[in-house]
Design a protein around this motif. Sequence first.
Motif, PDB file in Angstrom:
ATOM      1  N   GLY A 388       0.807  -1.213   0.000  1.00 38.90           N
ATOM      2  CA  GLY A 388       0.000   0.000   0.000  1.00 38.90           C
ATOM      3  C   GLY A 388       0.841   1.264   0.000  1.00 38.90           C
ATOM      4  N   VAL A 389       1.949   1.236   0.737  1.00 35.20           N
ATOM      5  CA  VAL A 389       2.853   2.390   0.772  1.00 35.20           C
ATOM      6  C   VAL A 389       3.528   2.569  -0.588  1.00 35.20           C
ATOM      7  CG1 VAL A 389       4.963   3.309   1.789  1.00 35.20           C
ATOM      8  CG2 VAL A 389       3.223   2.253   3.251  1.00 35.20           C
ATOM      9  N   ASN A 390       4.023   1.470  -1.159  1.00 33.11           N
ATOM     10  CA  ASN A 390       4.697   1.548  -2.459  1.00 33.11           C
ATOM     11  C   ASN A 390       3.774   2.034  -3.566  1.00 33.11           C
ATOM     12  OD1 ASN A 390       7.108   0.667  -1.370  1.00 33.11           O
ATOM     13  ND2 ASN A 390       6.748  -1.483  -1.863  1.00 33.11           N
ATOM     14  N   ASP A 391       2.489   1.671  -3.465  1.00 37.37           N
ATOM     15  CA  ASP A 391       1.523   2.087  -4.488  1.00 37.37           C
ATOM     16  C   ASP A 391       0.947   3.467  -4.215  1.00 37.37           C
ATOM     17  OD1 ASP A 391       1.945  -0.289  -5.787  1.00 37.37           O
ATOM     18  OD2 ASP A 391       0.140  -1.270  -5.025  1.00 37.37           O
ATOM     19  N   GLY A 392       1.322   4.066  -3.104  1.00 37.20           N
ATOM     20  CA  GLY A 392       0.886   5.430  -2.822  1.00 37.20           C
ATOM     21  C   GLY A 392      -0.464   5.550  -2.145  1.00 37.20           C
ATOM     22  N   PHE A 393      -1.012   4.443  -1.644  1.00 41.13           N
ATOM     23  CA  PHE A 393      -2.323   4.502  -1.004  1.00 41.13           C
ATOM     24  C   PHE A 393      -2.236   4.646   0.515  1.00 41.13           C
ATOM     25  CE2 PHE A 393      -3.225   1.819  -4.854  1.00 41.13           C
ATOM     26  CZ  PHE A 393      -3.927   2.800  -5.538  1.00 41.13           C
ATOM     27  N   LEU A 394      -1.131   4.229   1.109  1.00 44.32           N
ATOM     28  CA  LEU A 394      -0.960   4.276   2.552  1.00 44.32           C
ATOM     29  C   LEU A 394       0.364   4.941   2.889  1.00 44.32           C
ATOM     30  CD1 LEU A 394      -2.054   0.616   3.475  1.00 44.32           C
ATOM     31  CD2 LEU A 394      -3.458   2.674   3.607  1.00 44.32           C
ATOM     32  N   ILE A 582      -4.039  -0.945  15.713  1.00 39.44           N
ATOM     33  CA  ILE A 582      -3.707   0.358  16.286  1.00 39.44           C
ATOM     34  C   ILE A 582      -2.816   1.152  15.332  1.00 39.44           C
ATOM     35  CG2 ILE A 582      -2.363   1.465  18.128  1.00 39.44           C
ATOM     36  CD1 ILE A 582      -3.478  -0.707  20.020  1.00 39.44           C
ATOM     37  N   LYS A 583      -1.790   0.510  14.824  1.00 37.43           N
ATOM     38  CA  LYS A 583      -0.903   1.186  13.875  1.00 37.43           C
ATOM     39  C   LYS A 583      -1.668   1.642  12.640  1.00 37.43           C
ATOM     40  CE  LYS A 583       1.888  -1.326  11.448  1.00 37.43           C
ATOM     41  NZ  LYS A 583       2.980  -2.178  10.929  1.00 37.43           N
ATOM     42  N   GLY A 584      -2.651   0.823  12.229  1.00 44.09           N
ATOM     43  CA  GLY A 584      -3.417   1.121  11.022  1.00 44.09           C
ATOM     44  C   GLY A 584      -4.260   2.372  11.112  1.00 44.09           C
ATOM     45  N   ARG A 585      -4.500   2.873  12.335  1.00 43.57           N
ATOM     46  CA  ARG A 585      -5.289   4.106  12.457  1.00 43.57           C
ATOM     47  C   ARG A 585      -4.581   5.281  11.792  1.00 43.57           C
ATOM     48  NH1 ARG A 585      -8.878   1.850  11.800  1.00 43.57           N
ATOM     49  NH2 ARG A 585      -7.789  -0.109  12.059  1.00 43.57           N
ATOM     50  N   GLY A 586      -3.249   5.201  11.686  1.00 41.00           N
ATOM     51  CA  GLY A 586      -2.524   6.352  11.148  1.00 41.00           C
ATOM     52  C   GLY A 586      -2.073   6.204   9.712  1.00 41.00           C
ATOM     53  N   THR A 587      -2.280   5.028   9.094  1.00 43.10           N
ATOM     54  CA  THR A 587      -1.679   4.769   7.772  1.00 43.10           C
ATOM     55  C   THR A 587      -2.453   5.386   6.618  1.00 43.10           C
ATOM     56  OG1 THR A 587      -2.861   2.653   7.624  1.00 43.10           O
ATOM     57  CG2 THR A 587      -0.645   2.614   8.569  1.00 43.10           C
ATOM     58  N   ARG A 588      -3.668   5.846   6.847  1.00 37.46           N
ATOM     59  CA  ARG A 588      -4.459   6.423   5.753  1.00 37.46           C
ATOM     60  C   ARG A 588      -3.952   7.817   5.392  1.00 37.46           C
ATOM     61  NH1 ARG A 588      -7.651   3.125   8.695  1.00 37.46           N
ATOM     62  NH2 ARG A 588      -9.236   1.882   7.636  1.00 37.46           N
ATOM     63  N   LYS A 589      -4.065   8.160   4.128  1.00 31.85           N
ATOM     64  CA  LYS A 589      -3.604   9.464   3.649  1.00 31.85           C
ATOM     65  C   LYS A 589      -4.660  10.533   3.935  1.00 31.85           C
ATOM     66  CE  LYS A 589      -0.688   9.415   0.245  1.00 31.85           C
ATOM     67  NZ  LYS A 589      -0.056   9.391  -1.092  1.00 31.85           N
ATOM     68  N   HIS A 590      -4.227  11.776   3.889  1.00 30.88           N
ATOM     69  CA  HIS A 590      -5.143  12.882   4.165  1.00 30.88           C
ATOM     70  C   HIS A 590      -4.579  14.158   3.545  1.00 30.88           C
ATOM     71  CE1 HIS A 590      -8.208  15.144   6.426  1.00 30.88           C
ATOM     72  NE2 HIS A 590      -7.264  16.058   6.631  1.00 30.88           N
ATOM     73  N   ASN A 591      -5.478  15.022   3.078  1.00 34.93           N
ATOM     74  CA  ASN A 591      -5.101  16.346   2.591  1.00 34.93           C
ATOM     75  C   ASN A 591      -5.631  17.397   3.557  1.00 34.93           C
ATOM     76  OD1 ASN A 591      -3.774  15.551   0.187  1.00 34.93           O
ATOM     77  ND2 ASN A 591      -5.756  15.251  -0.822  1.00 34.93           N
ATOM     78  N   PHE A 592      -4.712  18.165   4.142  1.00 33.39           N
ATOM     79  CA  PHE A 592      -5.101  19.241   5.053  1.00 33.39           C
ATOM     80  C   PHE A 592      -5.424  20.484   4.220  1.00 33.39           C
ATOM     81  CE2 PHE A 592      -2.535  16.416   7.587  1.00 33.39           C
ATOM     82  CZ  PHE A 592      -3.176  16.392   8.826  1.00 33.39           C
ATOM     83  N   THR A 593      -6.654  20.990   4.375  1.00 35.52           N
ATOM     84  CA  THR A 593      -7.077  22.188   3.633  1.00 35.52           C
ATOM     85  C   THR A 593      -7.868  23.097   4.563  1.00 35.52           C
ATOM     86  OG1 THR A 593      -9.115  21.103   2.903  1.00 35.52           O
ATOM     87  CG2 THR A 593      -7.213  20.984   1.417  1.00 35.52           C
TER      88      THR A 593
END
Length: 847
Positions: A388-394, A582-593
């Motif tokens: 997921g990290v390598n593909d840019g999703f996580l 627990i670790k997975g709570r932070g792996t999602r991407k987000h855009n701060f606007t």
Amino acid sequence: MPPNEAKARIKINNLLQESGWRLLDDSTGTANVVLENNIKITHIVADDMGEDFEKTSNGYADYLLLDERGFPLIVLEAKSEDKNPLVGKEQARKYARAQNCGYVILSNGNINYFWDIEKSNPSIITRFPTQQSIKNYSAYKPQPERLINEKITEDYIVLTQKQNYSQVPEYQDTNTMEQFIQTNKLRFLRKYQVEAVCAIQDSVRKGNERFLFEMATGTGKTLVSAAVIKLFLRTGNAKRVLFLVDRLELEIQAEKAFKEYLKNDFTTIIYKERRDDWRHAEIVVTTVQSLLFNNKFTRLFSPVDFDMVVSDEAHRSIGGNARALFEYFIGYKLGLTATPKDYLKLFDSKKPPRNDPREYERRLLLDSYRTFGCESGTPSFRYSLIDGVNDGFLINPVVVDARTDVTTQLLSDKGYAVFIPVENEGESKEEEQSFFQKDFEKKFFSDDTNAVFCKAFLDNAFRDPISSEIGKTIIFAVSQNHAAKITQMLNELAHLRFPGKYNSDFALQVTSFVQGAQQFTLNFSDKSNNLSGIANFEPWYRTSKTRVCVTVGMMTTGYDCTDLLNICLMRPIFSPTDFIQIKGRGTRKHNFTAQVADPPRAKEIGKVEKGKFKLFDFFGNYEYFEEKFQYDQVLKLPRKSERERPGPGVPFPPEYENFEQDILYPVNEINIGLEGMKVDRMFFDRFGEKVKKDEVVLQSLEEGNWDKLLDHINREILNKPEDFYTIEKLRKSIKSDRRVTMREIIEYIFGLIPVIKSKEELLDEEFNKFIADCKPGEKDDIIALKYFFKSYITDGKLRDIIESKKFAELNVNPSFSIKDFKAVPEQWRFAIPEYIKDYIPLNKFTN
């Protein structure tokens, strides 16, 4: 008639009656069970079973089950208890075809198979199907070729959501396409999600009926599940699907997701909300707990009512007694898990440390892989966090090694090896884990240790890229009390560092005992951003005033807060599953606007992408689960006092209280009769009444949160002066011949299990699982296998002899002799011990 044959016939007759088959004419109708030679069951009673039913003139005396018109419906091939039911498979097939039957039941009274001879292989069942359920099942005509050839594209779900989406002008216009997709909540499958569904097709092509998806948290397991469910329903390979979860909030979440994705084609319901008309739905969502109560599922459903069962978080929702529910239904089975089988890299299963909690987790993981036919460790489809990290999703965390002098002393080279005296020593691993955590807080968490934790976090936390305040954070504490201490301390420190900004709203305790905690989690998410109000750093930027949620077990599984920037582990974690969640709570991407209109400033800032999150680790949890992990950041924390401490892995001395010398009264001996003491007989009932009135127990049971429930019982009910309930006393009161766990006791009190099984019943249950999983051949001596299986589990001396290969000692071993060993087919002499080591905890069979 030999005893094994008589016992089998009695058990089979009972199973038939339990499912509504009539062995005798009665007020509800004429008998609908006959024998091959047309002699009615009326002539067979428990005391006079007739001739050997394995040796009649026609070879076999099969049962023939009739439909409501009196036509043959099912052939039931009966074998004696000492024979594998599968030995009669081919004879039953010939007989079924001669009688124009499509279905066969193979049974020896203990092990039962249902076989649709035109569709699939025999499947283990624990209850016989009813006449009505077989009638409904007959309308189910699976076509694997249609499933295999179905085209899976990225818009597979979208075509159900909005079939003509591609013709809509707003979608065709590149300037409005993105807004159109968001407005209509269209869910396109990613490339790897398409590959996951295609992996199911490949597996079905190979003849498989069980599948396991190992997908990292945040990669869309529910969306993929929806696509798989659509695939089976749309191609006619399932008429109804059961979706199992183990938590109340996940039940609601799954129903909402399936309705969003599939409502235009299929109906989704939560079972408990539609008990009377669940048959009108194609997708039935339920918690495991709601169906286990008093074995309710065996009364509500027939084994053929669902053609596909999907188990979310499979390692949990099919563990323990829930396995019986999962295996009850025949048909396709799909398991979903985020935990890879090889996650316990440092765990030596050959020589597990005493009371090592990883042993419990290892068995859960192995059992999940075995259940879904993936013993090799290769799931049907795998998509890891790294993928997921390598593909840019996580995104990956920046792990902050923040161990203190105190927490370092709690570690050994192979993980947590601190063994402190616990009053309920010998309890199941889950309960032991609760005691570990409670003891950590009681003995090791002083105010200055908590202050070190909080200061290290505040000094090093990632900050919000727009407002520069402390980024959103979840802290996982040891207990409710520990969470309260940390919350208070953070609010005091925030008042000093940011005077007038938060007024004790900086940190909030979000635990199960706090009223409104569930709503707090929703308000904290990026979709609401209003926990304790809106932050006042920047009036044009909307984010929660509360920056930190301090919890224990909430906000883990299924909780989404994409703008989370920090996670703090202020507790040891023994479960790889919990750690990954627990670790997975932070792996999602987000855009701060900027969400509030202020054109000049918003235009200047634009969009800031979340690239990392920090995982503060005060107990070396990451090192515990990741061999030779190089921490991204190591903090230099102040050392605690220089008092002399024991070496690594050696327990801290327990705390004692000193009392003045007591006076011993004259000794008086009282003999207790065979009936036992009345207080013992009433003891269990009083405990049951107490827990049934406890609101926390009731709430935890409804949520399926066993960690919370057992921790509460350990803290608030056991070892209290007014009753002084202990696990040892409760075991004694029910006169169990083995080490019953507190979870079993609670399950029995609330009717989740009908009885607390004896050692022998558990052994039979495990042996039946072994037969179903390993499928001994028709020529294998089932009696010899069973005797070896049970003896190896219960006889420590036999285990030592087999392990050391000192077989000569079997000549003088009273419980299992060399003759017994030679009766075991050679290929099973070592396969059975290996199976037991991997899948059966011996602890529960001890006295």
